[in-house]
Design a protein around this motif. Structure first.
Motif, PDB file in Angstrom:
ATOM      1  N   ARG A 104       0.827  -1.073   0.214  1.00 17.78           N
ATOM      2  CA  ARG A 104      -0.180   0.159  -0.035  1.00 17.78           C
ATOM      3  C   ARG A 104       0.977   1.234   0.014  1.00 17.78           C
ATOM      4  O   ARG A 104       0.551   2.206  -0.714  1.00 17.78           O
ATOM      5  N   GLU A 105       1.813   1.315   0.819  1.00 22.24           N
ATOM      6  CA  GLU A 105       2.942   2.346   0.905  1.00 22.24           C
ATOM      7  C   GLU A 105       3.456   2.779  -0.608  1.00 22.24           C
ATOM      8  O   GLU A 105       3.527   3.623  -1.014  1.00 22.24           O
ATOM      9  N   LEU A 106       3.947   1.487  -1.184  1.00 23.58           N
ATOM     10  CA  LEU A 106       4.684   1.874  -2.508  1.00 23.58           C
ATOM     11  C   LEU A 106       3.632   2.042  -3.464  1.00 23.58           C
ATOM     12  O   LEU A 106       4.058   2.873  -4.560  1.00 23.58           O
ATOM     13  N   TYR A 107       2.271   1.712  -3.691  1.00 20.76           N
ATOM     14  CA  TYR A 107       1.502   1.945  -4.479  1.00 20.76           C
ATOM     15  C   TYR A 107       1.226   3.540  -4.477  1.00 20.76           C
ATOM     16  O   TYR A 107       1.154   3.961  -5.351  1.00 20.76           O
ATOM     17  N   ALA A 108       0.963   4.006  -3.369  1.00 20.69           N
ATOM     18  CA  ALA A 108       0.919   5.234  -3.032  1.00 20.69           C
ATOM     19  C   ALA A 108       1.997   6.245  -3.706  1.00 20.69           C
ATOM     20  O   ALA A 108       1.716   7.425  -4.147  1.00 20.69           O
ATOM     21  N   ALA A 109       3.095   5.894  -3.307  1.00 15.75           N
ATOM     22  CA  ALA A 109       4.293   6.577  -3.612  1.00 15.75           C
ATOM     23  C   ALA A 109       4.366   6.513  -5.168  1.00 15.75           C
ATOM     24  O   ALA A 109       4.806   7.580  -5.763  1.00 15.75           O
ATOM     25  N   ALA A 110       4.117   5.494  -5.669  1.00 12.16           N
ATOM     26  CA  ALA A 110       3.988   5.493  -7.182  1.00 12.16           C
ATOM     27  C   ALA A 110       2.952   6.075  -7.958  1.00 12.16           C
ATOM     28  O   ALA A 110       3.174   7.046  -8.932  1.00 12.16           O
ATOM     29  N   ASP A 111       1.703   6.226  -7.348  1.00 16.01           N
ATOM     30  CA  ASP A 111       0.762   6.823  -7.771  1.00 16.01           C
ATOM     31  C   ASP A 111       0.853   8.515  -7.752  1.00 16.01           C
ATOM     32  O   ASP A 111       0.696   9.374  -8.700  1.00 16.01           O
ATOM     33  N   GLU A 112       1.664   8.832  -6.825  1.00 15.31           N
ATOM     34  CA  GLU A 112       2.034  10.200  -6.746  1.00 15.31           C
ATOM     35  C   GLU A 112       2.951  10.683  -7.876  1.00 15.31           C
ATOM     36  O   GLU A 112       2.913  11.979  -8.300  1.00 15.31           O
ATOM     37  N   ARG A 113       3.698   9.599  -8.359  1.00 18.37           N
ATOM     38  CA  ARG A 113       4.330   9.853  -9.686  1.00 18.37           C
ATOM     39  C   ARG A 113       3.715   9.656 -10.773  1.00 18.37           C
ATOM     40  O   ARG A 113       4.513   9.473 -12.054  1.00 18.37           O
ATOM     41  N   GLN A 114       2.493   9.260 -11.016  1.00 11.05           N
ATOM     42  CA  GLN A 114       2.005   8.799 -12.211  1.00 11.05           C
ATOM     43  C   GLN A 114       2.545   7.447 -12.482  1.00 11.05           C
ATOM     44  O   GLN A 114       2.640   7.158 -13.856  1.00 11.05           O
ATOM     45  N   ILE A 115       3.025   6.673 -11.670  1.00 11.55           N
ATOM     46  CA  ILE A 115       3.542   5.513 -12.167  1.00 11.55           C
ATOM     47  C   ILE A 115       2.555   4.386 -11.748  1.00 11.55           C
ATOM     48  O   ILE A 115       1.862   4.573 -10.503  1.00 11.55           O
ATOM     49  N   SER A 116       2.396   3.283 -12.467  1.00 14.63           N
ATOM     50  CA  SER A 116       1.518   2.172 -12.169  1.00 14.63           C
ATOM     51  C   SER A 116       2.257   1.218 -11.160  1.00 14.63           C
ATOM     52  O   SER A 116       3.217   0.959 -11.488  1.00 14.63           O
ATOM     53  N   PHE A 117       1.646   0.403 -10.403  1.00 15.93           N
ATOM     54  CA  PHE A 117       2.182  -0.344  -9.340  1.00 15.93           C
ATOM     55  C   PHE A 117       1.238  -1.607  -9.517  1.00 15.93           C
ATOM     56  O   PHE A 117      -0.109  -1.412  -8.827  1.00 15.93           O
ATOM     57  N   VAL A 118       1.686  -2.772  -9.687  1.00 17.04           N
ATOM     58  CA  VAL A 118       1.032  -4.094  -9.512  1.00 17.04           C
ATOM     59  C   VAL A 118       1.971  -4.924  -8.698  1.00 17.04           C
ATOM     60  O   VAL A 118       3.030  -5.271  -8.805  1.00 17.04           O
ATOM     61  N   ASP A 119       1.058  -5.440  -7.567  1.00 18.72           N
ATOM     62  CA  ASP A 119       1.595  -6.371  -6.727  1.00 18.72           C
ATOM     63  C   ASP A 119       1.507  -7.693  -7.238  1.00 18.72           C
ATOM     64  O   ASP A 119       0.228  -8.269  -7.629  1.00 18.72           O
ATOM     65  N   ALA A 120       2.546  -8.522  -7.634  1.00 23.07           N
ATOM     66  CA  ALA A 120       2.432  -9.777  -8.301  1.00 23.07           C
ATOM     67  C   ALA A 120       3.138 -11.056  -7.790  1.00 23.07           C
ATOM     68  O   ALA A 120       4.112 -11.519  -8.466  1.00 23.07           O
ATOM     69  N   PRO A 121       3.057 -11.165  -6.409  1.00 19.68           N
ATOM     70  CA  PRO A 121       3.662 -12.402  -6.053  1.00 19.68           C
ATOM     71  C   PRO A 121       3.748 -13.693  -6.708  1.00 19.68           C
ATOM     72  O   PRO A 121       2.622 -13.778  -7.207  1.00 19.68           O
ATOM     73  N   ILE A 122       4.435 -14.613  -6.515  1.00 15.16           N
ATOM     74  CA  ILE A 122       4.711 -15.859  -7.155  1.00 15.16           C
ATOM     75  C   ILE A 122       4.665 -16.972  -6.463  1.00 15.16           C
ATOM     76  O   ILE A 122       5.049 -16.866  -5.378  1.00 15.16           O
ATOM     77  N   SER A 123       4.209 -18.217  -7.238  1.00 18.62           N
ATOM     78  CA  SER A 123       4.367 -19.487  -6.848  1.00 18.62           C
ATOM     79  C   SER A 123       4.702 -20.510  -7.388  1.00 18.62           C
ATOM     80  O   SER A 123       4.233 -20.176  -8.616  1.00 18.62           O
ATOM     81  N   GLY A 124       5.694 -21.293  -7.315  1.00 20.51           N
ATOM     82  CA  GLY A 124       5.971 -22.568  -8.172  1.00 20.51           C
ATOM     83  C   GLY A 124       7.492 -22.703  -7.751  1.00 20.51           C
ATOM     84  O   GLY A 124       7.880 -23.802  -8.442  1.00 20.51           O
ATOM     85  N   GLY A 125       8.091 -22.057  -7.041  1.00 20.92           N
ATOM     86  CA  GLY A 125       9.567 -22.251  -6.675  1.00 20.92           C
ATOM     87  C   GLY A 125      10.753 -22.225  -7.812  1.00 20.92           C
ATOM     88  O   GLY A 125      10.074 -21.647  -8.818  1.00 20.92           O
ATOM     89  N   GLN A 126      11.813 -22.695  -7.478  1.00 20.26           N
ATOM     90  CA  GLN A 126      12.928 -22.347  -8.474  1.00 20.26           C
ATOM     91  C   GLN A 126      12.724 -23.153  -9.935  1.00 20.26           C
ATOM     92  O   GLN A 126      12.918 -22.513 -10.996  1.00 20.26           O
TER      93      GLN A 126
END
Length: 290
Positions: A104-126
């Protein structure tokens, strides 16, 4: 083809960035340990940068796969952080498993700069990263996700938007909660089979075809029986993730009794010098109880 920066070249990030380069994208990589970035450029088409800002300058997408909340902040913020060099309209995709709070913190910081922020954690291992078979769970604005989906698809077998910013991280928490219970149950079953004098492989051959079957059972039972834990997701990282889950549960008022118990079991494994063992090593504490 897109211009992409990839920040973080660990066991997950390096092959993911490699798939992007193999697909023909223009890839610039950054890693805190320079040697890993140099090794990557020797193996793949692409360039390396000496800071997140240098890597991100002029890019269409910036992808990150680092260690924890503090690592993510360090590659995003400050004079050498990626946000300082990203143009309005650029999409930042975070593949790190972090807290919903830092998302949430970085989404807001990105939004201030008109940057889009997508949180996209992954699963599946190495293995999933190396074979482009990752599951990717996303949160963020629909438009940003729509732009990033095809790029993420380069190394994913499934990619879905689950909701607004933070929804991806919350879904990853569900993933880790489910895994914790599954691995403990499998560990107990295999340890019980050993004590009972049964052939563990024969047992799994039968029970994996019924209601007890799972990915963990099919892919991890042999190495668990053999006491080999030098692959997969490390216990230290799992405890970091479970800590995030338990903190979120406290914040939301949710109950995670099994997750809290298994987290302590992983703590036992760490005390056995198993912090770098993969998560299936829970069986060892049953073989060597306190």
């Amino acid at each position: 083809m897109a211009r992409i920066a990839f920040l973080g070249l660990g066991v997950m990030g390096a092959p993911m960035a490699g798939h992007l380069a193999a697909a023909g994208h223009e890839v610039t990589v950054y890693n805190r340990t320079t040697e890993k970035a140099l090794d990557w450029t020797k193996a793949h088409e692409g360039e390396m940068a000496h800071s997140p800002a240098d890597a991100a300058k002029g890019k269409d997408f910036v992808m990150a796969c680092v260690g924890n909340d503090d690592d993510l902040r360090s590659v995003c913020l400050g004079e050498t952080g990626a946000f300082s060099a990203m143009s309005p309209g650029t999409v930042f995709v975070d593949h790190t498993t972090v807290s919903a709070a830092v998302t949430r913190e970085l989404y807001a910081a990105a939004d201030e700069r008109q940057i889009s922020f997508v949180d996209a954690p992954i699963s599946g291992g190495q293995a999933g990263a190396e074979t482009a078979q990752l599951s990717v769970m996303c949160g963020g604005d629909q438009g940003a996700y729509d732009r990033a989906e095809a790029i993420i698809g380069t190394y994913a077998k499934i990619c879905r938007r689950l909701g607004p910013s933070g929804a991806g991280q919350m879904t990853k928490m569900c993933n880790q909660i489910a895994i914790a219970g599954l691995v403990q149950g499998l560990s107990e079953a295999l340890a019980f089979a050993e004590v009972a004098g049964l052939d563990g492989r024969a047992v799994v051959e039968v029970i994996s075809q019924g209601a007890a079957g799972s990915w963990q059972m099919v892919n991890r039972h042999e190495t668990m029986l053999d006491g080999k834990f030098d692959h997969g997701f490390a216990v230290d990282w799992m405890r970091k993730d479970l800590g995030i889950c338990l903190d979120a549960a406290d914040e939301l008022g949710a109950s995670l009794p099994v997750t809290a118990l298994v987290d302590q079991f992983y703590k036992d494994v760490q005390r056995m010098d198993g912090g770098r063992w993969d998560t299936s090593s829970l069986i060892e504490r049953l073989r060597k109880p306190d």
